[in-house]
Design an enzyme around this catalytic site. Structure first.
Site, short mmCIF file in Angstrom:
data_model
loop_
_atom_site.label_atom_id
_atom_site.label_comp_id
_atom_site.label_asym_id
_atom_site.label_seq_id
_atom_site.Cartn_x
_atom_site.Cartn_y
_atom_site.Cartn_z
N ASP A 196 92.86 39.48 45.85
CA ASP A 196 92.53 40.32 44.71
C ASP A 196 93.83 40.51 43.94
OD1 ASP A 196 91.19 42.27 43.07
OD2 ASP A 196 92.20 43.80 44.27
N ASP A 198 94.55 43.31 41.07
CA ASP A 198 94.91 44.69 40.75
C ASP A 198 94.99 45.56 42.00
OD1 ASP A 198 94.09 45.14 37.41
OD2 ASP A 198 93.60 43.30 38.47
N GLU A 205 96.25 48.96 38.23
CA GLU A 205 95.03 48.36 37.69
C GLU A 205 95.30 48.07 36.21
OE1 GLU A 205 92.03 47.83 39.29
OE2 GLU A 205 92.85 48.54 41.21
N ARG A 241 84.04 50.30 30.99
CA ARG A 241 85.48 50.49 30.83
C ARG A 241 86.03 49.60 29.73
NH1 ARG A 241 87.60 49.49 36.69
NH2 ARG A 241 85.59 48.46 36.90
N GLY A 285 88.65 40.91 39.65
CA GLY A 285 87.78 41.58 38.69
C GLY A 285 88.57 42.10 37.51
N LYS A 329 83.19 36.76 43.62
CA LYS A 329 84.41 36.45 44.37
C LYS A 329 84.09 35.64 45.62
CE LYS A 329 87.38 40.34 42.99
NZ LYS A 329 88.35 41.33 43.47
N ASN A 355 84.57 45.93 45.76
CA ASN A 355 84.13 44.63 45.25
C ASN A 355 84.84 43.46 45.92
OD1 ASN A 355 86.57 45.39 43.88
ND2 ASN A 355 86.16 43.83 42.33
#
Length: 413
Positions: A196, A198, A205, A241, A285, A329, A355
């Site tokens: 991943d 972030d 993030e 967002r 993501g 993912k 996630n």
């Protein structure tokens, strides 16, 4: 049955000891059935299980070994092994075997006492203990020093689930992480790492930082936290967002490239993986523009993330591609492994959010890194007290392996 004897030697370590001792054994045509050696603080412990042919005089061999051990300033002990004990040893090859890694800023006797007591309670035996981290100075200890001890354990029955659960409880009692792996051909033969981005490879993030630049930081952060805890559907929360970023000048995106720091140990981990020939991937993501920057900086092989749509020099508030959520993912990880002809058992996946769980769960080793409580609880492994480079211990890489001149010169190149 020919005579079987276990011989233990102990004393100060120096070059030539094994050569001298085995030369004496060779004179009696001895067969080596098992051998193990450890050196702790320049003190040797060597054990050799031997078979002495029936036509050889064991008394004479024993006398020669005692004389040789005395000359080498070693203590020696002989233990006869009867046929029943020997056959039990042969049959024990089918034991259940696991590797336990104890990681923290320091390792104390209390921590090791609790871990070893749990191992014993669940009828496992400790077969090997090895320090994986570097040597520490008493007067010059670095604040960010790593400490790691690896224990190999075995048992006649597989009570690993109960042992794992008890070891996880100890991580809450002490500021340590405990990894529990089944010993298998794959453990030291991983070939692909998927990260991943972030709050895993980097210390923030990206979407939150963009929101701060646009003056909507608090709104976006609240949604992000809720999504990472698994309280909101990722796709819906992500779209919401991104919509708050509408109107942000695209020229401001590059401001983040040098202001967001990498996670502790990220560069060392990725550089080592590249040197060892591992494939690496970012499955995020977050946004492609930052993922591509990390790809160039670190030498990552694959990057999959979300395209932040820009028109006429401003962010539109829309995603210009299919959103990379948890399910995506996992699909991408499977696709990369298939393309590289790599078994999922040879894959390590690292992430911090809800996630990330789908890819953590399909990987041979899924690691929750400084993760939310839900993720730590759901993942097979968790690292919460050290940097990313501590993951190297879990694939069998020791600090002293990386301190050698050939690694330093390869890294510099």
């Amino acid at each position: 049955m020919n005579r079987v004897t276990l011989i233990n030697f102990s004393g100060g370590d120096r070059p030539g000891l094994t050569s001298s001792l085995t030369e004496t054994l060779a004179g009696a045509r001895v067969r080596i059935l098992d051998i193990g050696q450890a050196v702790v603080h320049e003190t040797l412990a060597l054990a050799i299980l031997i078979e002495v042919p029936a036509d050889e005089e064991f008394t004479s061999l024993k006398k020669d070994l005692i004389v040789r051990a005395h000359e080498l300033d070693l203590k020696i002990k002989f233990t006869p092994v009867n046929e029943e004990a020997f056959q039990h040893w042969v049959r024990s090859q089918g034991k259940f075997r696991f590797v336990i890694s104890l990681l923290g800023r320091l390792i104390t006797a209390e921590q090791l006492a609790k871990v070893s007591a749990a191992i014993s309670r669940h009828s496992f035996n400790i077969d090997r203990i090895e320090r994986m981290s570097g040597r520490l100075s008493l007067t010059n200890q670095a604040e960010a020093a790593n400490a790691c001890i690896e224990l190999e354990v075995s048992g006649i029955t597989d009570s690993s689930a109960a042992l794992r659960a008890e070891l996880m409880e100890l991580t809450h009692l002490f500021e340590v992480d405990i990894a529990f792996q089944r010993e298998s051909i794959y453990r030291r033969n991983r070939r692909l790492f998927a990260f991943d981005m972030d709050s895993t490879l980097i210390q923030a993030e990206v979407i939150d930082e963009l929101a701060k630049l646009h003056g909507v930081g608090d709104q976006v952060s609240a949604i992000t936290e809720s999504a990472m805890r698994g309280e909101l559907d990722f796709k819906q929360s992500f779209s919401k967002r991104v919509s708050l970023l509408k109107g942000l000048p695209a020229s401001r995106l590059n401001e983040l490239l040098h202001s967001i720091a990498l996670a502790d140990g990220a560069e060392r981990l990725v550089a080592t993986l590249r040197m060892l020939g591992y494939k690496t991937a970012i499955l995020s993501g977050g946004f492609t523009f930052f993922g591509k920057y990390l790809q160039s900086r670190l030498g990552i092989d694959y990057v999959f993330a979300n395209e932040l749509e820009v028109e006429n020099g401003v962010v539109t508030g829309r995603v210009g591609s299919d959103i990379v959520d948890g399910r995506k993912k996992a699909e991408l990880l499977e696709k990369i492994a298939l393309q590289e002809n790599i078994s999922l058992d040879q894959v390590v996946a690292v992430g911090d959010g809800a996630n990330d769980l789908p890819m953590l769960n399909i990987a041979g080793m899924g690691i929750a890194f400084h993760a939310k409580p839900l993720v730590r609880k759901s993942a097979n492994h968790a690292v919460s007290h050290l940097g990313l480079d501590s993951i190297l211990y879990l694939i069998g890489v020791r600090d002293r392996d990386l301190d050698r001149a050939e690694f330093r010169s390869n890294s510099a190149g």
